[in-house]
Enzyme design. Structure first.
Site, PDB file in Angstrom:
ATOM      1  CD  GLU A 180      19.097  50.864  94.410  1.00 33.58           C
ATOM      2  OE1 GLU A 180      19.650  50.703  95.491  1.00 33.58           O
ATOM      3  OE2 GLU A 180      17.862  50.876  94.254  1.00 33.58           O
ATOM      4  CE  LYS A 181      22.200  47.032  94.231  1.00 29.03           C
ATOM      5  NZ  LYS A 181      20.723  46.943  94.356  1.00 29.03           N
TER       6      LYS A 181
ATOM      7  CG  ASP B  47      17.074  47.980  95.062  1.00 25.85           C
ATOM      8  OD1 ASP B  47      17.124  47.364  93.973  1.00 25.85           O
ATOM      9  OD2 ASP B  47      17.961  47.901  95.930  1.00 25.85           O
TER      10      ASP B  47
ATOM     11  CG  ASP C 137      14.061  50.434  98.990  1.00 24.31           C
ATOM     12  OD1 ASP C 137      14.378  51.237  98.090  1.00 24.31           O
ATOM     13  OD2 ASP C 137      14.892  49.728  99.576  1.00 24.31           O
TER      14      ASP C 137
ATOM     15  CE1 TYR D  16      15.506  45.509  96.996  1.00 24.33           C
ATOM     16  CE2 TYR D  16      13.720  45.844  98.556  1.00 24.33           C
ATOM     17  CZ  TYR D  16      14.883  46.271  97.963  1.00 24.33           C
ATOM     18  OH  TYR D  16      15.436  47.476  98.343  1.00 24.33           O
TER      19      TYR D  16
ATOM     20  NE  ARG E 293      19.725  46.914 100.874  1.00 21.57           N
ATOM     21  CZ  ARG E 293      20.520  46.146 100.156  1.00 21.57           C
ATOM     22  NH1 ARG E 293      20.001  45.358  99.213  1.00 21.57           N
ATOM     23  NH2 ARG E 293      21.821  46.129 100.355  1.00 21.57           N
TER      24      ARG E 293
END
Length: 712
Positions: A7-8, A102, A104, A322, A324
């Protein structure tokens, strides 16, 4: 070639470190002996704006609403075009792809949408990274899953994104245009989650403004038992005089008479109820992001965004999992790391954590260990990495402390106490008392009285007694108290309200249903929503505790909107549908059809909405709009804010509208203006044809009485 898409960049770098073989860094990707790692910067793709569907939508017009895309468009974000080119090329060269977003719904969508955009047909597997320490990453690499297992999670994220677009793009335009018709120059953004969140603060402020303090009395009495003195509280009967609507004793004369009645009674009081029960309070669950944000707000005064940012830093330092996460349970397989984590904490520099961990029992199994409660992620806990306490900032130390404290509590026994409830009868009146004896402090040894609200009735220590015992009345008193208004929201308490939104739902049946739903918004977005409401001038923070106060713009927005948008009922229902969709029990197409119909209905309502005008020059023609300066082909003039519904226009006279000198004497709403007819000049009402008043012209002035013809 296996291609990992993170993701990043930071996550991509950590994955690359855990793959075998030499690591070589390139522009936008990393090669290893076991594959290539690349990344996005969050969402590489963005949803198209209305004007990018059709140029006519660049101008806001009520007649164009609602805008419902027939086919949804995604465009490459300008800031991500270079990296998108890198990702696209690597996808074309890969034999297999590993989705490393991530864990989610948003993380699922932002990689999936790129794969769909480039029409990928390569097999895709999914890695779930709940922690970035080496052990966790290697374990996740060894347990890849089929990405198709997460199709429903992506559908849920897609539904949320498109529903937010429909609501935001259409209703923001609709109600902004309605406000501008009344002369307001504000832009009124409407959001599926943001608007009911703002409405919570507006309603709370109005409750406070309208609050009227009321006095009441609490009556208590001391009794002498053979084993000691205790205090009991008076409880009024059903027909008791002097009570207010809340059942409190509000009449001082009744309170005084009651005291006299108790003091003058000769009979001995009696214990009419005495029940003792042993109770067990299970360990407090580990922390989800919302729970962490609320706890840190209460204990340290941190705003939710700071807590999220700090938890993200701890995650990137591999010290916690993680951040979130909306889950407060742990997978049973994670028990294998408990001994190592507790040992690290025991040897750490934080004295309290070290002492607590040293007394923890890794064999205790709390209710937190439950695979059935785990989705894509689990509660936030420390990793097996040792924490270098002195290297952390103060905020990082405090947030790590709360996360570790909640984890260590899982390895303490349940809190056990004996609860005794006593009923006393004296002078025909009833009294109650309660008290508790701590049998086993258990996990509460770590928390003490933090977060517990004391109640007067539970403060006393009761002597041993039994039902039927006689006790002597000693004295009674009536303490005068005053009701208090509800407290203003802070960022932390507003976030808690978003999490427990069922408390603010109007429909009682829906309230029950939504207790199981995790509120409105997501763990990752709630803090951002509150922050944006402040940044955009709808809320301001006041005083040391940073109370949230609504601005005039907030009142304007909430008062203009229908209840469907300002109460959380509809939004909470949508969140429940999104949760069902993630579980495969709801359809994306049906949900979006419902959203489109809802949006169309609200746009129609906004078309006929009348908002109180704001401006120095009310329109003399329609009475609903205000005159505003404009520039036309012939220069500056003043026109009605409700154009084209009202076409009133007036010349400019030194920065002021040159209003007509003659109000129509017939309708009283229009103005007389000079008109050139086929028989010459005459004066007619600007409200024509609703008002057909006409007058002859006499030297540039209307002449009375009305001329023949239209005037009749």
């Amino acid at each position: 070639m296996i291609l990992y898409i993170a993701e990043k960049p930071s996550m991509g770098a950590e994955i690359a470190k855990c793959l075998p073989g030499p690591i070589r860094r390139h522009d936008g990707y990393i090669t290893t002996g076991a594959g290539v790692v690349t990344w996005g910067f969050g969402h590489i793709l963005r949803q198209a704006e209305p004007g990018e569907y059709d140029a006519k939508y660049e101008k806001w017009r009520m007649e164009d609403l609602p805008i419902i895309p027939a086919a949804w468009k995604l465009l490459v974000a300008d800031s991500c075009k270079k990296q998108f080119g890198v990702v696209r090329k690597l996808i074309s060269e890969a034999a297999e792809i590993v989705h490393a977003g991530d864990p989610d719904r948003e993380g699922q969508l932002l990689i999936d949408e790129v794969l769909e955009y480039v029409e990928n047909d390569k097999p895709v597997r999914r890695i779930l990274l709940n922690a970035l320490d080496e052990q966790s990453i290697k374990k996740a690499i060894a347990n890849l899953r089929d990405n198709e297992d997460f199709h429903n999670l992506k559908q849920s994220a897609l539904a949320r994104a498109r529903a937010d677009w429909l609501i935001g793009m259409n209703l923001s335009r609709a109600f902004t245009l309605a406000a501008r018709r009344a002369g307001h120059r504000a832009t009124l953004p409407v959001g599926r989650v943001k608007t009911p969140t703002l409405a919570l603060v507006v309603r709370r402020e109005r409750e406070i403004e309208g609050f009227r303090t009321a006095d009441y009395f609490t009556v208590k009495a001391d009794f002498q038992h053979a084993n000691g003195v205790f205090t009991a509280f008076w409880k009024p009967g059903e027909d008791q005089a002097g009570l207010d609507a809340e059942g409190r004793l509000a009449d001082s004369s009744v309170a005084q008479a009651l005291l006299e009645q108790l003091a003058s009674a000769f009979e001995t009081a009696q214990i009419v109820q005495c029940e003792t029960a042993e109770k067990r309070e299970a360990q407090r669950l580990p922390l989800s992001l919302s729970a962490l944000q609320v706890l840190a707000g209460k204990k340290f005064g941190y705003d939710p965004q700071l807590v999220l940012d700090t938890a993200q830093k701890l995650y990137e330092k591999k010290l916690t999992t993680y951040p979130r996460s909306d889950c407060d349970y742990l997978p049973e397989s994670q028990m294998a790391d408990a001994a190592v984590i507790l040992e690290n904490l025991c040897g750490g520099k934080q004295a309290e954590l070290a002492a607590w961990s040293g007394r923890a029992d890794a064999g205790v199994r709390s209710r937190a260990w439950n695979d059935a409660k785990i989705t894509a992620h689990h509660a936030i806990i420390p990793t097996v990495e040792k924490c270098k306490w002195e290297s952390l900032s103060e905020a990082e130390q405090n947030i790590y402390f709360l996360i570790a404290q909640a984890y260590v509590a899982q390895f303490y026994p349940a809190h056990v106490y004996s609860q005794t409830r006593v009923g006393v009868r004296h002078a025909g009146e009833s009294f109650t008392a309660s008290g508790r004896i701590i049998r086993e402090p258990g996990w509460k040894e770590l928390y003490g009285t933090d977060g517990e609200e004391k109640k007067d009735e539970d403060d006393g220590v009761l002597p041993p007694m039994e039902k039927g015992d006689r006790v002597d009345f000693l004295k009674a008193s009536a303490e005068k108290k005053s009701t208090r208004p509800p407290g203003r929201f802070t960022a932390a308490t507003l976030l808690a309200a978003m999490k427990e939104i069922h408390r603010y739902v109007k429909n009682p049946e829906l309230k029950k249903q939504l207790k199981e739903v995790s509120g409105i918004g997501t763990e990752a977005t709630r803090a951002t929503i509150i922050k944006e409401l402040v940044q955009r001038g709808f809320l301001r923070e006041e005083k040391k505790k940073k109370y949230l106060i609504p601005t005039e713009a907030a009142y304007l927005l909430i008062d203009a909107l229908p209840e469907e948008l300002t109460y959380p009922d509809s939004t909470a229902i949508w969140e429940a549908i999104l949760h069902r969709m993630a579980a495969g029990h709801a359809s994306l197409e049906e949900f979006l059809t419902q959203q489109a119909e809802f949006t169309a209905g609200i746009c129609a309502l906004a078309t006929g909405l009348n908002i109180a005008p704001q401006g120095d020059h009310p329109c003399p023609q329609c009475g609903k709009g205000v005159l505003q300066p404009r520039t036309g082909s012939k220069g500056k003039f003043w026109g009605c804010s409700r154009y084209p519904a009202c076409r009133a226009a007036y010349d400019d006279a030194d920065g002021e509208p040159q209003k007509p000198k003659h109000t129509c004497p017939r309708c009283k709403a229009g103005a007389l203006q000079l008109i050139m007819g086929k028989n010459g000049a005459f004066w007619g009402c600007t409200k024509y044809p609703a008002c057909r008043a006409t007058y002859n012209d006499k030297a540039g002035e209307p002449d009375m009485p009305a001329r023949q013809g239209l005037g009749k």
